[in-house]
Scaffold this motif. Structure first.
Motif, mmCIF file in Angstrom:
data_model
loop_
_atom_site.group_PDB
_atom_site.id
_atom_site.type_symbol
_atom_site.label_atom_id
_atom_site.label_comp_id
_atom_site.label_asym_id
_atom_site.label_seq_id
_atom_site.Cartn_x
_atom_site.Cartn_y
_atom_site.Cartn_z
ATOM 1 N N THR A 176 0.767 -1.321 -0.109
ATOM 2 C CA THR A 176 -0.037 -0.001 0.144
ATOM 3 C C THR A 176 0.843 1.301 -0.095
ATOM 4 O O THR A 176 1.789 1.462 0.711
ATOM 5 C CB THR A 176 -0.825 -0.012 1.312
ATOM 6 O OG1 THR A 176 -1.783 -1.164 1.178
ATOM 7 C CG2 THR A 176 -1.976 1.222 1.297
ATOM 8 N N THR A 177 0.701 1.993 -0.804
ATOM 9 C CA THR A 177 1.255 3.365 -0.972
ATOM 10 C C THR A 177 0.468 4.560 0.036
ATOM 11 O O THR A 177 -0.675 4.496 -0.309
ATOM 12 C CB THR A 177 1.314 4.196 -2.491
ATOM 13 O OG1 THR A 177 2.027 2.858 -3.136
ATOM 14 C CG2 THR A 177 2.116 5.224 -2.373
ATOM 15 N N ASN A 178 1.341 4.986 0.927
ATOM 16 C CA ASN A 178 0.576 6.054 1.719
ATOM 17 C C ASN A 178 1.381 7.461 1.409
ATOM 18 O O ASN A 178 2.146 7.684 2.426
ATOM 19 C CB ASN A 178 0.836 5.559 3.351
ATOM 20 C CG ASN A 178 0.076 4.503 3.468
ATOM 21 O OD1 ASN A 178 -0.955 4.153 3.780
ATOM 22 N ND2 ASN A 178 1.083 3.086 3.590
ATOM 23 N N MET A 211 -0.303 1.681 9.550
ATOM 24 C CA MET A 211 -0.767 3.142 9.329
ATOM 25 C C MET A 211 -1.817 3.332 10.509
ATOM 26 O O MET A 211 -1.778 4.444 11.190
ATOM 27 C CB MET A 211 -1.292 3.315 8.200
ATOM 28 C CG MET A 211 -0.334 3.423 6.991
ATOM 29 S SD MET A 211 1.068 4.759 7.073
ATOM 30 C CE MET A 211 2.356 3.787 7.833
ATOM 31 N N ASP A 235 -4.315 -0.630 6.071
ATOM 32 C CA ASP A 235 -3.126 -0.839 6.505
ATOM 33 C C ASP A 235 -2.775 -0.659 8.040
ATOM 34 O O ASP A 235 -3.065 0.412 8.439
ATOM 35 C CB ASP A 235 -1.952 0.173 5.783
ATOM 36 C CG ASP A 235 -0.522 -0.017 6.169
ATOM 37 O OD1 ASP A 235 -0.396 -0.642 7.262
ATOM 38 O OD2 ASP A 235 0.142 0.139 5.321
ATOM 39 N N THR A 266 0.326 11.273 2.035
ATOM 40 C CA THR A 266 -0.592 11.974 2.740
ATOM 41 C C THR A 266 0.077 13.003 3.463
ATOM 42 O O THR A 266 1.491 13.390 3.111
ATOM 43 C CB THR A 266 -1.240 11.106 4.003
ATOM 44 O OG1 THR A 266 -2.505 11.908 4.522
ATOM 45 C CG2 THR A 266 -0.131 10.692 4.913
ATOM 46 N N ASP A 269 -8.271 2.451 7.749
ATOM 47 C CA ASP A 269 -7.608 2.218 6.350
ATOM 48 C C ASP A 269 -7.162 0.624 6.549
ATOM 49 O O ASP A 269 -7.316 0.047 7.692
ATOM 50 C CB ASP A 269 -6.206 2.710 7.058
ATOM 51 C CG ASP A 269 -5.395 3.062 5.730
ATOM 52 O OD1 ASP A 269 -5.406 3.972 5.055
ATOM 53 O OD2 ASP A 269 -4.638 2.027 5.352
ATOM 54 N N SER A 312 -4.627 6.686 6.094
ATOM 55 C CA SER A 312 -3.102 6.550 6.071
ATOM 56 C C SER A 312 -2.656 6.567 7.338
ATOM 57 O O SER A 312 -3.053 6.180 8.256
ATOM 58 C CB SER A 312 -2.670 7.225 5.263
ATOM 59 O OG SER A 312 -1.091 7.297 4.991
ATOM 60 N N SER A 313 -1.606 7.342 7.718
ATOM 61 C CA SER A 313 -0.878 7.666 8.909
ATOM 62 C C SER A 313 -1.760 8.590 9.941
ATOM 63 O O SER A 313 -0.991 8.910 10.845
ATOM 64 C CB SER A 313 0.541 7.634 8.811
ATOM 65 O OG SER A 313 0.629 8.895 8.015
#
Length: 280
Positions: free
Chosen positions: A85-87, A159, A156, A89, A154, A124-125
């Motif tokens: 997963t590309t995060n 994250m 993830d 943000t 999310d 995300s984070s």
């Protein structure tokens, strides 16, 4: 590290990713997350999952797939999704969304029940839900008298844990306007920690958008930005329908700068600049 040392340890050597292995990984990722990986993502998949092979001390992707598809593979499938997963943000990213929230959405909420629900879907984070929380705190002086909650989800799990902790490198927090940074954050060594008045508004939860949703809603606004670009059109249609069902009448949907509902959903009115309002 010398070439001899690399070749001496099979875990450090190059491991081929065959067409068959890549196809099986693509199918697994799609079935468990809805993410559609194209051939252009092959290098990304290789680089990120190679780390999982090292962590598990496996010397082939075929062996890794046996773990993923085995009876105890559920935990590793979560780690696989986390890895690919590309995060991307940041605080106050696409700032016009938060300006619209403050100037057009919040002032027009029904004042009767004084209830407010916002969902950050694909948080995300955590920078996005904390930005929403700061927007609420600054735009609604009477927020203490409201039943206000922000849901942050999310797929993830790493994250989600990061967001719940609410600690960020100081350079990432530099995007927060100075007044809000002074009011709502505190220094924590080389990091910046979100204040308790922000954390108290947010509930973080791991959630796969393609699976059952435990919450009932309705939401006044949903932020789902830079998420649906990873899904095919039929999956996007289904997801936007579900979002519409979860929104209050006239509720708002915010999507990413490269995303659109054009020819995907007719249940929203386009207000411009990737902002939509529910029609039905």
């Amino acid at each position: 590290m010398t070439q001899a040392a690399t070749l001496a340890d099979p875990l450090l050597a190059e491991v081929p990713l065959t067409e068959q292995d890549f196809a099986r990984i693509v199918a697994l990722v799609r079935s468990h997350s809805g993410i559609a990986l194209s051939d252009s993502k092959r290098d990304l998949v290789y680089g990120r999952l190679r780390r999982r092979l090292r962590a598990l001390r496996l010397d082939s992707f075929a062996a890794y797939l046996e773990v993923l598809e085995g009876p105890e593979g559920a935990e590793e499938r979560v780690r696989m999704i986390n890895a690919i997963t590309t995060n991307l943000t940041g605080f106050f990213r696409e700032a016009h969304h938060f300006e619209h929230l403050a100037q057009a959405v919040l002032p027009n909420l029904p004042r009767g029940q004084r209830r407010l629900r916002i969902w950050s879907a694909g948080c995300s984070s955590g920078e996005e839900p904390y930005t929403i929380a700061m927007t609420l705190r600054s735009a609604m002086p009477d927020l203490a008298g409201w039943d206000a909650r922000i849901l942050a989800t999310d797929i993830d799990t790493d994250m989600v844990a990061h967001g719940e902790a609410g600690r960020y490198a100081a350079d990432r927090a530099a995007a927060i306007p100075p007044q809000l940074r002074r009011t709502h954050t505190q220094a924590a060594g080389a990091e910046v920690e979100m204040g308790p008045e922000l954390k108290s508004l947010i509930s973080f939860l791991p959630l796969n958008l393609l699976e059952a949703w435990p919450m009932r809603g309705p939401f006044d606004a949903i932020f789902c930005r830079n998420v649906v670009i990873y899904f095919d059109k039929p999956t996007q249609r289904t997801l936007f329908d579900r979002f519409a069902d979860m929104l209050c009448p006239g509720g708002h949907l915010f999507v990413g700068h490269s995303e659109t509902l054009f020819r995907v959903s007719e249940r929203f009115q386009h207000l411009g600049r990737t902002i939509y309002r529910k029609l039905r």
